[in-house]
Motif scaffolding. Sequence first.
Motif, PDB file in Angstrom:
ATOM      1  N   LYS A 147       0.836  -1.206   0.000  1.00  0.00           N
ATOM      2  CA  LYS A 147       0.000   0.000   0.000  1.00  0.00           C
ATOM      3  C   LYS A 147       0.865   1.249   0.000  1.00  0.00           C
ATOM      4  CE  LYS A 147      -3.709   2.305   2.544  1.00  0.00           C
ATOM      5  NZ  LYS A 147      -4.603   2.237   3.736  1.00  0.00           N
ATOM      6  N   LYS A 148       1.948   1.227   0.775  1.00  0.00           N
ATOM      7  CA  LYS A 148       2.845   2.392   0.823  1.00  0.00           C
ATOM      8  C   LYS A 148       3.505   2.613  -0.540  1.00  0.00           C
ATOM      9  CE  LYS A 148       4.893   3.446   4.605  1.00  0.00           C
ATOM     10  NZ  LYS A 148       5.765   3.537   5.801  1.00  0.00           N
ATOM     11  N   VAL A 149       3.904   1.542  -1.204  1.00  0.00           N
ATOM     12  CA  VAL A 149       4.492   1.671  -2.539  1.00  0.00           C
ATOM     13  C   VAL A 149       3.496   2.309  -3.497  1.00  0.00           C
ATOM     14  CG1 VAL A 149       5.246   0.345  -4.556  1.00  0.00           C
ATOM     15  CG2 VAL A 149       6.189  -0.173  -2.303  1.00  0.00           C
ATOM     16  N   ARG A 150       2.253   1.858  -3.454  1.00  0.00           N
ATOM     17  CA  ARG A 150       1.227   2.388  -4.356  1.00  0.00           C
ATOM     18  C   ARG A 150       0.941   3.868  -4.081  1.00  0.00           C
ATOM     19  NH1 ARG A 150      -0.253  -0.262  -9.046  1.00  0.00           N
ATOM     20  NH2 ARG A 150       0.533  -2.353  -8.737  1.00  0.00           N
ATOM     21  N   SER A 151       0.925   4.250  -2.793  1.00  0.00           N
ATOM     22  CA  SER A 151       0.544   5.613  -2.433  1.00  0.00           C
ATOM     23  C   SER A 151       1.694   6.611  -2.550  1.00  0.00           C
ATOM     24  CB  SER A 151      -0.019   5.646  -1.007  1.00  0.00           C
ATOM     25  OG  SER A 151       0.974   5.251  -0.066  1.00  0.00           O
ATOM     26  N   GLN A 152       2.942   6.129  -2.444  1.00  0.00           N
ATOM     27  CA  GLN A 152       4.075   7.043  -2.406  1.00  0.00           C
ATOM     28  C   GLN A 152       4.923   7.034  -3.685  1.00  0.00           C
ATOM     29  OE1 GLN A 152       6.399   6.642   1.182  1.00  0.00           O
ATOM     30  NE2 GLN A 152       4.606   6.765   2.515  1.00  0.00           N
ATOM     31  N   THR A 153       4.552   6.207  -4.651  1.00  0.00           N
ATOM     32  CA  THR A 153       5.256   6.205  -5.942  1.00  0.00           C
ATOM     33  C   THR A 153       4.224   6.213  -7.067  1.00  0.00           C
ATOM     34  OG1 THR A 153       5.332   3.812  -6.366  1.00  0.00           O
ATOM     35  CG2 THR A 153       7.002   4.720  -4.880  1.00  0.00           C
ATOM     36  N   GLY A 154       4.713   6.436  -8.267  1.00  0.00           N
ATOM     37  CA  GLY A 154       3.831   6.408  -9.429  1.00  0.00           C
ATOM     38  C   GLY A 154       3.904   5.102 -10.183  1.00  0.00           C
ATOM     39  N   ILE A 155       4.328   4.052  -9.483  1.00  0.00           N
ATOM     40  CA  ILE A 155       4.528   2.774 -10.169  1.00  0.00           C
ATOM     41  C   ILE A 155       3.227   2.197 -10.723  1.00  0.00           C
ATOM     42  CG2 ILE A 155       4.233   1.266  -8.139  1.00  0.00           C
ATOM     43  CD1 ILE A 155       6.625  -0.339  -9.182  1.00  0.00           C
ATOM     44  N   GLU A 310       9.654   2.479 -18.930  1.00  0.00           N
ATOM     45  CA  GLU A 310       8.862   3.657 -18.581  1.00  0.00           C
ATOM     46  C   GLU A 310       8.736   3.819 -17.068  1.00  0.00           C
ATOM     47  OE1 GLU A 310       5.152   3.010 -20.471  1.00  0.00           O
ATOM     48  OE2 GLU A 310       5.984   2.986 -22.500  1.00  0.00           O
ATOM     49  N   ARG A 311       8.813   2.723 -16.319  1.00  0.00           N
ATOM     50  CA  ARG A 311       8.568   2.776 -14.887  1.00  0.00           C
ATOM     51  C   ARG A 311       9.833   2.621 -14.055  1.00  0.00           C
ATOM     52  NH1 ARG A 311       2.955   0.483 -13.815  1.00  0.00           N
ATOM     53  NH2 ARG A 311       1.867   0.930 -15.734  1.00  0.00           N
ATOM     54  N   LYS A 312      10.996   2.667 -14.700  1.00  0.00           N
ATOM     55  CA  LYS A 312      12.239   2.350 -14.010  1.00  0.00           C
ATOM     56  C   LYS A 312      12.483   3.273 -12.812  1.00  0.00           C
ATOM     57  CE  LYS A 312      15.552   0.668 -16.361  1.00  0.00           C
ATOM     58  NZ  LYS A 312      16.639   0.472 -17.346  1.00  0.00           N
ATOM     59  N   ILE A 313      12.294   4.570 -12.980  1.00  0.00           N
ATOM     60  CA  ILE A 313      12.555   5.514 -11.884  1.00  0.00           C
ATOM     61  C   ILE A 313      11.607   5.260 -10.719  1.00  0.00           C
ATOM     62  CG2 ILE A 313      12.498   7.950 -11.217  1.00  0.00           C
ATOM     63  CD1 ILE A 313      13.437   8.650 -14.014  1.00  0.00           C
ATOM     64  N   GLU A 314      10.333   5.063 -11.026  1.00  0.00           N
ATOM     65  CA  GLU A 314       9.361   4.796  -9.960  1.00  0.00           C
ATOM     66  C   GLU A 314       9.655   3.461  -9.288  1.00  0.00           C
ATOM     67  OE1 GLU A 314       7.132   7.017  -8.851  1.00  0.00           O
ATOM     68  OE2 GLU A 314       8.136   8.325 -10.294  1.00  0.00           O
TER      69      GLU A 314
END
Length: 442
Positions: A147-155, A310-314
């Motif tokens: 949940k933290k990954v989803r809320s704090q990144t644009g992955i 496209e998602r490497k940075i996130e």
Amino acid sequence: MKILLQGLNHKTAPLELREQLAIEPAELTDATRSLLHLPGVREAMLLFTCNRVEVVVCHDTDVQTPLQFLGDHLGIAGASFAAHSYEYRDFDAVQHLFRVASSLDSMIVGEPQILGQVKEAYAAARSIGTARSHLERLMQATFAAAKKVRSQTGIGNASVSIASVAVDLAARVFGSLKGQRVLLVGAGKMGELAAAQFISQGAQSVLVANRTHENAVRLASTFGGRAVPFEDLYTAAAESDIVLTSTGAQEYIFRREHGREFLRRRKNKPMFLIDIAVPRDVDPALNSIDGIFLHDIDSLQSVASAHLEERKIEAQRAERIVAQEALGYHRRTQTLDIGPVVRELHEVAEQIREAELCRAQSQMLPHDQRAAIEGKTRRMMNKFLHPVIMKLKSAAEQGDVDAITTIRTTFDQSLVQQLRSQQGDKKTVEIPPPSRFNALTA
């Protein structure tokens, strides 16, 4: 309690091996329960998706082969997939599970389906009693990390899935999906995702076939398509330009002879099949027929790799969050594990204190002074133990087993000296060995 995770996935094992371990829903309960027959295993969970099979066990003695045990239970020779499997223990197992739930280990980084699949695996294990306090704590931390990954990144922005990648591949093959006739075989989540993508990209018509016809009707009506009775499957397939299959069948639905008949009815007009099921729905032999183009879930990886760029940075940001969350969980569980040790420290010290009070009382200590001395000695004991316990907790939080061992050894020596000083004293209280120290640092 220790954690062991063994598995294989799309990175380590070809589809031919992964589908050997495919577990039907009816078999999942029995397969999960069977893991508790392994000596030392106290809790267990099975995660099965189209891209991975993973076994998670909590154990209190050494366990080596839960994945092979599962293979044996399913009638598969363990040696056939042992070379393609991976293993993680304790902290590494926690971090891997956090990465899986956060979709960092998926074929398509950021796809949202995996978290739901992990939750379903945990719910299944909990419902049959193979997931209890330790897995409960681990899985709640896993969900919190995801949940933290989803809320704090644009992955998860502009989320993609295996189904959407399959539709993108079809669009590349045909140049455009406008005017194309599509048949979806299977009305599950993947079929639903694919239907939405096909409609959004302009497919002329979407047919849906499913063994449970009511589910086909439900899905078709949602997207303005048409449900096809399963007995008319092969007729509908011959009339379709694109067939996407995602069923739970254990045998091929489409075989080589079906492919030849499809082309005859289509007057050799090319046909595109996408099989995202595990086990596969389409016999790979169809790919050798001129005019039929077949892709399975592993062949979608080249398309999926573009999404990874496209998602490497996130993804890098997400990896840092997962590492921090895994370390925090490890420290919390280590601190919890020394709780019995801390209590035993107090118990042993209290017995030493009581022994000395008994000695003093035998030496005619005035009764009215006993209460005061009782309080003073207890305060002295707590002051002595406080820095020891703080060091012990700090070492546990850092996972520093060597420091814990040093503290244990020092305390053991002090206990030995104390016992020797009391030899011959009839009022001495027997002091038990600090067995939990041994258990912690074994």
